[in-house]
Design an enzyme around this catalytic site. Sequence first.
Site, mmCIF file in Angstrom:
data_model
loop_
_atom_site.group_PDB
_atom_site.id
_atom_site.type_symbol
_atom_site.label_atom_id
_atom_site.label_comp_id
_atom_site.label_asym_id
_atom_site.label_seq_id
_atom_site.Cartn_x
_atom_site.Cartn_y
_atom_site.Cartn_z
ATOM 1 N N CYS A 113 0.729 -1.229 -0.002
ATOM 2 C CA CYS A 113 0.147 0.121 0.106
ATOM 3 C C CYS A 113 0.867 1.339 0.217
ATOM 4 O O CYS A 113 0.201 2.545 -0.173
ATOM 5 C CB CYS A 113 -1.064 0.093 1.105
ATOM 6 S SG CYS A 113 -1.781 -1.507 1.277
ATOM 7 N N HIS A 252 -2.706 6.708 4.050
ATOM 8 C CA HIS A 252 -3.327 5.653 3.376
ATOM 9 C C HIS A 252 -4.710 5.096 4.065
ATOM 10 O O HIS A 252 -4.557 5.344 5.395
ATOM 11 C CB HIS A 252 -2.389 4.565 3.329
ATOM 12 C CG HIS A 252 -2.799 3.075 3.432
ATOM 13 N ND1 HIS A 252 -3.458 2.904 1.974
ATOM 14 C CD2 HIS A 252 -2.766 1.961 4.012
ATOM 15 C CE1 HIS A 252 -3.840 1.729 1.885
ATOM 16 N NE2 HIS A 252 -3.278 1.010 3.120
ATOM 17 N N ASN A 282 -10.093 0.020 1.463
ATOM 18 C CA ASN A 282 -8.590 0.195 1.387
ATOM 19 C C ASN A 282 -8.403 -0.288 0.013
ATOM 20 O O ASN A 282 -8.391 -1.432 -0.501
ATOM 21 C CB ASN A 282 -7.869 -0.866 2.280
ATOM 22 C CG ASN A 282 -6.575 -0.827 2.129
ATOM 23 O OD1 ASN A 282 -5.876 -0.576 1.306
ATOM 24 N ND2 ASN A 282 -5.903 -1.680 3.274
HETATM 25 N N1 ACO Z 1 -16.697 -9.470 11.427
HETATM 26 C C1 ACO Z 1 -17.069 -9.634 12.412
HETATM 27 N N2 ACO Z 1 -16.245 -10.418 13.371
HETATM 28 C C2 ACO Z 1 -14.822 -10.201 12.796
HETATM 29 C C3 ACO Z 1 -14.517 -9.848 11.746
HETATM 30 C C4 ACO Z 1 -15.798 -9.441 10.757
HETATM 31 N N3 ACO Z 1 -15.162 -9.099 9.414
HETATM 32 N N4 ACO Z 1 -13.020 -10.067 11.381
HETATM 33 C C5 ACO Z 1 -12.793 -10.457 12.425
HETATM 34 N N5 ACO Z 1 -13.608 -10.559 13.509
HETATM 35 C C6 ACO Z 1 -13.811 -10.993 14.907
HETATM 36 C C7 ACO Z 1 -12.432 -12.128 15.235
HETATM 37 O O1 ACO Z 1 -12.510 -13.183 14.714
HETATM 38 C C8 ACO Z 1 -12.131 -11.731 16.452
HETATM 39 O O2 ACO Z 1 -12.926 -12.647 17.121
HETATM 40 P P1 ACO Z 1 -12.427 -13.394 18.442
HETATM 41 O O3 ACO Z 1 -12.387 -12.336 19.466
HETATM 42 O O4 ACO Z 1 -13.822 -14.305 18.899
HETATM 43 O O5 ACO Z 1 -11.376 -14.123 18.186
HETATM 44 C C9 ACO Z 1 -12.650 -10.379 16.651
HETATM 45 O O6 ACO Z 1 -13.379 -10.145 15.820
HETATM 46 C C10 ACO Z 1 -11.354 -9.283 16.784
HETATM 47 O O7 ACO Z 1 -10.747 -9.393 15.934
HETATM 48 P P2 ACO Z 1 -9.217 -8.652 15.866
HETATM 49 O O8 ACO Z 1 -8.480 -9.141 14.573
HETATM 50 O O9 ACO Z 1 -8.393 -8.854 17.180
HETATM 51 O O10 ACO Z 1 -10.047 -7.185 15.461
HETATM 52 P P3 ACO Z 1 -9.131 -5.805 15.149
HETATM 53 O O11 ACO Z 1 -9.476 -4.720 16.081
HETATM 54 O O12 ACO Z 1 -7.868 -6.087 15.245
HETATM 55 O O13 ACO Z 1 -9.468 -5.680 13.881
HETATM 56 C C11 ACO Z 1 -8.500 -5.535 11.544
HETATM 57 C C12 ACO Z 1 -9.137 -6.385 12.669
HETATM 58 C C13 ACO Z 1 -9.664 -4.355 11.119
HETATM 59 C C14 ACO Z 1 -8.107 -6.358 10.581
HETATM 60 C C15 ACO Z 1 -7.389 -4.506 12.066
HETATM 61 O O14 ACO Z 1 -6.479 -5.321 12.766
HETATM 62 C C16 ACO Z 1 -6.633 -3.881 11.114
HETATM 63 O O15 ACO Z 1 -7.227 -2.811 10.488
HETATM 64 N N6 ACO Z 1 -5.345 -4.222 10.903
HETATM 65 C C17 ACO Z 1 -4.655 -3.444 9.828
HETATM 66 C C18 ACO Z 1 -4.915 -4.042 8.679
HETATM 67 C C19 ACO Z 1 -4.420 -3.297 7.655
HETATM 68 O O16 ACO Z 1 -4.309 -2.028 7.587
HETATM 69 N N7 ACO Z 1 -4.206 -4.177 6.283
HETATM 70 C C20 ACO Z 1 -3.865 -3.434 4.907
HETATM 71 C C21 ACO Z 1 -2.158 -3.219 5.127
HETATM 72 S S1 ACO Z 1 -2.023 -2.411 3.871
HETATM 73 C C22 ACO Z 1 -1.667 -3.429 2.508
HETATM 74 O O17 ACO Z 1 -0.454 -3.420 1.901
HETATM 75 C C23 ACO Z 1 -2.920 -4.140 1.571
#
Ligand code: ACO
Length: 329
Positions: A113, A252, A282
């Site tokens: 990204c 970003h 994203n």
């Molecule tokens: N819907 C409902 N529940 C979900 C979903 C969903 N879509 N996705 C995950 N959960 C659940 C998980 O299973 C977990 O459940 P559990 O507690 O029973 O195990 C709970 O929600 C919490 O999951 P986390 O992964 O801890 O949630 P978090 O608050 O970290 O949010 C997220 C996840 C949004 C992916 C966050 O970590 C994030 O934004 N990370 C950065 C990602 C990013 O920016 N990626 C792109 C990089 S750039 C590139 O090069 C493409």
Amino acid sequence: MKKATITGWGKYLPPNVMTNKDLEKIVDTTDQWITKRTGIKKRRIVDDDTTTSDLAIKAAKQALDKTNLKAENLDLIIVSTVTPDMVFPATACIVQDKLGANKAAAFDLEAGCSGFVYGLSVGAQFIESGLYENILVIGAETLSKITDWEDRNTCVLFGDGAGAAVLQPTDKGGFLSFDLGSDGSGADALYLEAGGSLNPATLETVKNKMHYIRMEGNPVFKFAVKKMKTASKDVLKKADLKIDDIDLLIPHQANTRIIKSARRRLKLDKNQVYVNLPEVGNTSSASVAIALAEAKDKGKIKDGDKLLMVAFGAGLTWAATVLEWNENI
Ligand code: ACO
């Protein structure tokens, strides 16, 4: 030595909108969870026949139309993408041909990204060295084509789109500094493992869903929060500027919690940060490029404004730049 600046900007989003409610029908998720945890409400998704180069060309034409240039005046085309039309040739060559940019060199750049800001830095160096004058930098993605639509951890995050910028020399303003970096020890936090020399495509790789994005959200989140701040501070220092000198932050667009944390840590007001994440999701390499074009078209960037663009992504990588916008070069 001449500086480089942006003289043309453009973006293209495919028409098909996918809302969080649509996703509720595909995977075990809710509009409420996606909105609260990411800030995303909808994203654009291409149809099966549309490629990354199709999106790139539309954004590029818009950007060229803003300048005094025709495609045949371009010296170089850089396409930043993690979803090229094919492994090779470079998508930039497909764009070069379809635009009719018959004297342009062309190559792809892959930095997750952070790719568009990496691309701006490469383009700027060619101008500052005097080798080239007219450069097209594009960030374009069709992430929907490498998304596992059964994986709720990733499929709610991404969208398709393209943004483009034309770079030309200037005597005033322009790119004041860049800060690029990488930490490959975090490569296993965000990757697509098959289709390269490590895991060439086989029936097994397809069966095991190894041609889709895989991500550990938490480490990427922590990395992003840290790097958005440190890269911003480092790039400001290199430009001999303070955060108070910045008129608009274009980050970003990955997660509103990451953007909010950067805004607070940098002590910026809400109206000093451009956010379109709720509408587009994203879009990886295209993210900063689309946001820049939108911000400009909405009148949020004026002559003399200083913009801070900062991104992070797969690699892991990060990239930041300060640009002093100038209308009349
Ligand atoms: N819907 C409902 N529940 C979900 C979903 C969903 N879509 N996705 C995950 N959960 C659940 C998980 O299973 C977990 O459940 P559990 O507690 O029973 O195990 C709970 O929600 C919490 O999951 P986390 O992964 O801890 O949630 P978090 O608050 O970290 O949010 C997220 C996840 C949004 C992916 C966050 O970590 C994030 O934004 N990370 C950065 C990602 C990013 O920016 N990626 C792109 C990089 S750039 C590139 O090069 C493409």
